[in-house]
Motif scaffolding. Structure first.
Motif, PDB file in Angstrom:
ATOM      1  N   ARG A 247       6.063   7.353   2.583  1.00 51.33           N
ATOM      2  CA  ARG A 247       4.766   7.270   1.912  1.00 51.33           C
ATOM      3  C   ARG A 247       4.921   7.251   0.391  1.00 51.33           C
ATOM      4  NH1 ARG A 247       3.504  10.156   6.352  1.00 51.33           N
ATOM      5  NH2 ARG A 247       3.836  12.212   5.443  1.00 51.33           N
ATOM      6  N   ALA A 250       8.092   4.253  -0.660  1.00 53.69           N
ATOM      7  CA  ALA A 250       7.741   2.866  -0.343  1.00 53.69           C
ATOM      8  C   ALA A 250       6.491   2.466  -1.120  1.00 53.69           C
ATOM      9  CB  ALA A 250       7.538   2.690   1.153  1.00 53.69           C
ATOM     10  N   GLY A 251       5.551   3.383  -1.243  1.00 54.20           N
ATOM     11  CA  GLY A 251       4.341   3.092  -2.003  1.00 54.20           C
ATOM     12  C   GLY A 251       4.673   2.772  -3.453  1.00 54.20           C
ATOM     13  N   TYR A 252       5.584   3.570  -4.009  1.00 52.88           N
ATOM     14  CA  TYR A 252       5.988   3.383  -5.408  1.00 52.88           C
ATOM     15  C   TYR A 252       6.696   2.037  -5.604  1.00 52.88           C
ATOM     16  CZ  TYR A 252       9.114   3.805  -9.441  1.00 52.88           C
ATOM     17  OH  TYR A 252       9.819   3.553 -10.592  1.00 52.88           O
ATOM     18  N   ALA A 254       6.745  -0.579  -3.686  1.00 59.06           N
ATOM     19  CA  ALA A 254       5.858  -1.711  -3.389  1.00 59.06           C
ATOM     20  C   ALA A 254       4.969  -2.007  -4.597  1.00 59.06           C
ATOM     21  CB  ALA A 254       5.017  -1.402  -2.161  1.00 59.06           C
ATOM     22  N   GLU A 255       4.491  -0.968  -5.219  1.00 63.29           N
ATOM     23  CA  GLU A 255       3.618  -1.159  -6.381  1.00 63.29           C
ATOM     24  C   GLU A 255       4.389  -1.794  -7.543  1.00 63.29           C
ATOM     25  OE1 GLU A 255       1.308   2.378  -7.373  1.00 63.29           O
ATOM     26  OE2 GLU A 255       1.397   1.670  -9.453  1.00 63.29           O
ATOM     27  N   GLN A 259       4.970  -5.924  -3.792  1.00 66.79           N
ATOM     28  CA  GLN A 259       5.110  -6.191  -2.362  1.00 66.79           C
ATOM     29  C   GLN A 259       4.106  -5.353  -1.572  1.00 66.79           C
ATOM     30  OE1 GLN A 259       7.420  -8.631  -1.042  1.00 66.79           O
ATOM     31  NE2 GLN A 259       6.981  -9.009  -3.182  1.00 66.79           N
ATOM     32  N   GLU A 260       3.977  -5.704  -0.307  1.00 65.20           N
ATOM     33  CA  GLU A 260       3.131  -4.941   0.591  1.00 65.20           C
ATOM     34  C   GLU A 260       3.651  -3.503   0.687  1.00 65.20           C
ATOM     35  OE1 GLU A 260       1.966  -5.701   4.992  1.00 65.20           O
ATOM     36  OE2 GLU A 260       3.030  -7.443   4.200  1.00 65.20           O
ATOM     37  N   SER A 261       2.788  -2.529   0.909  1.00 61.57           N
ATOM     38  CA  SER A 261       3.320  -1.172   0.931  1.00 61.57           C
ATOM     39  C   SER A 261       3.733  -0.689   2.328  1.00 61.57           C
ATOM     40  CB  SER A 261       2.359  -0.196   0.270  1.00 61.57           C
ATOM     41  OG  SER A 261       1.245  -0.017   1.074  1.00 61.57           O
ATOM     42  N   GLN A 262       3.041  -1.056   3.381  1.00 64.09           N
ATOM     43  CA  GLN A 262       3.405  -0.659   4.765  1.00 64.09           C
ATOM     44  C   GLN A 262       3.775   0.822   4.866  1.00 64.09           C
ATOM     45  OE1 GLN A 262       6.150  -3.091   6.946  1.00 64.09           O
ATOM     46  NE2 GLN A 262       5.310  -4.993   6.200  1.00 64.09           N
ATOM     47  N   THR A 263       2.980   1.676   4.222  1.00 65.41           N
ATOM     48  CA  THR A 263       3.347   3.093   4.200  1.00 65.41           C
ATOM     49  C   THR A 263       2.728   3.840   5.390  1.00 65.41           C
ATOM     50  OG1 THR A 263       1.496   3.441   2.728  1.00 65.41           O
ATOM     51  CG2 THR A 263       3.662   3.261   1.728  1.00 65.41           C
ATOM     52  N   LEU A 285      12.810  -3.986  -0.439  1.00 63.93           N
ATOM     53  CA  LEU A 285      12.522  -2.863  -1.332  1.00 63.93           C
ATOM     54  C   LEU A 285      13.795  -2.064  -1.622  1.00 63.93           C
ATOM     55  CD1 LEU A 285       9.104  -1.378  -0.076  1.00 63.93           C
ATOM     56  CD2 LEU A 285       9.523  -3.410  -1.454  1.00 63.93           C
TER      57      LEU A 285
END
Ligand SMILES: [Zn+2]
Ligand SMILES: [Zn+2]
Length: 356
Positions: A247, A250-252, A254-255, A259-263, A285
């Motif tokens: 969470r 990957a969120g970081y 992706a931002e 890219q998509e976050s898919q968290t 990522l």
């Protein structure tokens, strides 16, 4: 079929070919269905297809393939995933996951997983379609030659690749059906549409492509490549796919990368168990994060997208340069000075030597 003589037809393995693919081609070249060929050659007692022969090939199988096709024994062994030992993974455990190797999830003779990928364009270019060792490697999600995504299942029926089953239940089908036909619905994988890859970060994809080329033809020959980098990549991918780390991290990333976050990962998901699309996302990522080493990962830590103690979690045999970097983060966290930071490194290395 008795004796040690060459089989009437004895094709040699193609470049980078998997043992299972070679065996099926040899059977077909001799005008026999795979199951019949194996029964006549190895006997009823020696089961071939209830195991992942590419991963754990019995010596009798490889030795017979070598002797009866006139292929040097060493070359025959190179058709197995043992070629990647000490490079992609350390030891070939009988049970358990091998790092970077896609599992077949065997259940009797059936395979429930999607552990054999393929590039439709490569298959279409082959004089005779065959399946490659590199297509069983988890970070091999796209073809470096055709710049397109690999497929890990039949685009028509969704079943995983299992060319040893091509003739099962189809008595009317000739034994010479090419390996590129889906065993379940008959779709020719060579006709599958391909999806071009989106090179959203040129330097990320350059490093990635270099690694793909390294494992492209089976046994990687280069000794100059630092395989520790791939172990670190694996760790980064693991974090991106696991619970709380997923969470935040990957969120970081992706931002930062657009890219998509898919968290939405719950629990831990092994990269090797993910489908090709999910692996491609996580690996993109991960490559980005370990790129420009170590500035991006340090920045992620400074911005609280990761904790230093995640970096070594369940990471066996982490490279020394990586461990040293994690120690610098820990020392920064605990506010210790340079002197104690150096002694941290020395203590860590000393402990490691003692363990060994
Ligand atoms: Zn290709
Ligand atoms: Zn199909």
């Amino acid at each position: 079929m008795d004796g040690d003589q060459l089989w009437p037809a004895h094709p040699h393995p193609y470049r980078g070919e998997l043992l299972s693919s070679w065996l099926v081609r040899v059977a077909h070249a001799n005008g026999l269905k795979v199951q019949t060929f194996c029964r006549l050659t190895f006997g009823n007692d020696r089961q071939v297809w209830n195991r992942d022969i590419d991963r754990l090939a019995p010596a009798w199988l490889v030795e017979t393939m070598s002797a009866r096709t006139g292929t040097p024994l060493q070359r025959a062994w190179q058709t197995t995933l043992l070629s990647y030992r000490c490079k992609l993974f350390e030891h070939a455990n009988i049970a358990g996951q091998l790092r970077w190797i896609l599992p077949l999830k065997m259940y009797h003779r059936k395979r429930l997983g999607h552990g054999i990928q393929f590039c439709p364009r490569c298959l279409a270019e082959d004089a005779e379609p065959y399946f490659r060792l590199a297509w069983r490697v988890a970070f091999y999600t796209y073809c470096p030659k055709h710049d397109c995504m690999l497929l890990d299942r039949c685009p028509q029926c969704g079943q995983g690749v299992a060319y040893h089953r091509i003739e099962l239940g189809h008595p009317d089908i000739t034994s010479t059906a090419p390996l590129s036909n889906c065993w379940s619905c008959g779709f020719d994988y060579r006709q599958a549409e391909v999806e071009p890859i989106d090179r959203w970060s040129e330097c990320t994809f350059q490093s990635w492509t270099k690694a793909l080329r390294l494992v492209d033809h089976g046994a990687p020959s280069s000794t100059r490549f630092d395989y520790g980098k791939l172990a670190v990549l694996h760790q980064a991918a693991k974090l991106l796919l696991s619970g709380s780390a997923n969470r935040r991290l990957a969120g970081y990333v992706a931002e930062r990368t657009g890219q998509e976050s898919q968290t939405t990962v719950v629990g831990r998901l092994a990269i090797e168990s993910c489908d090709v699309a999910k692996r491609h996302w996580a690996l993109g990522l991960a490559w980005w994060l370990v790129g420009r080493w170590p500035s991006r990962i340090r920045m992620a830590w400074q911005l609280h997208a990761l904790r230093y103690n995640w970096l070594l979690r369940d990471f066996k045999a982490a490279p020394d340069w990586y461990q040293a970097f994690v120690v610098t983060l820990r020392c920064s966290t605990t506010g210790t000075g340079l002197q104690s930071h150096n002694s941290c490194i020395h203590r860590r290395i000393r402990n490691k030597c003692q363990i060994r």
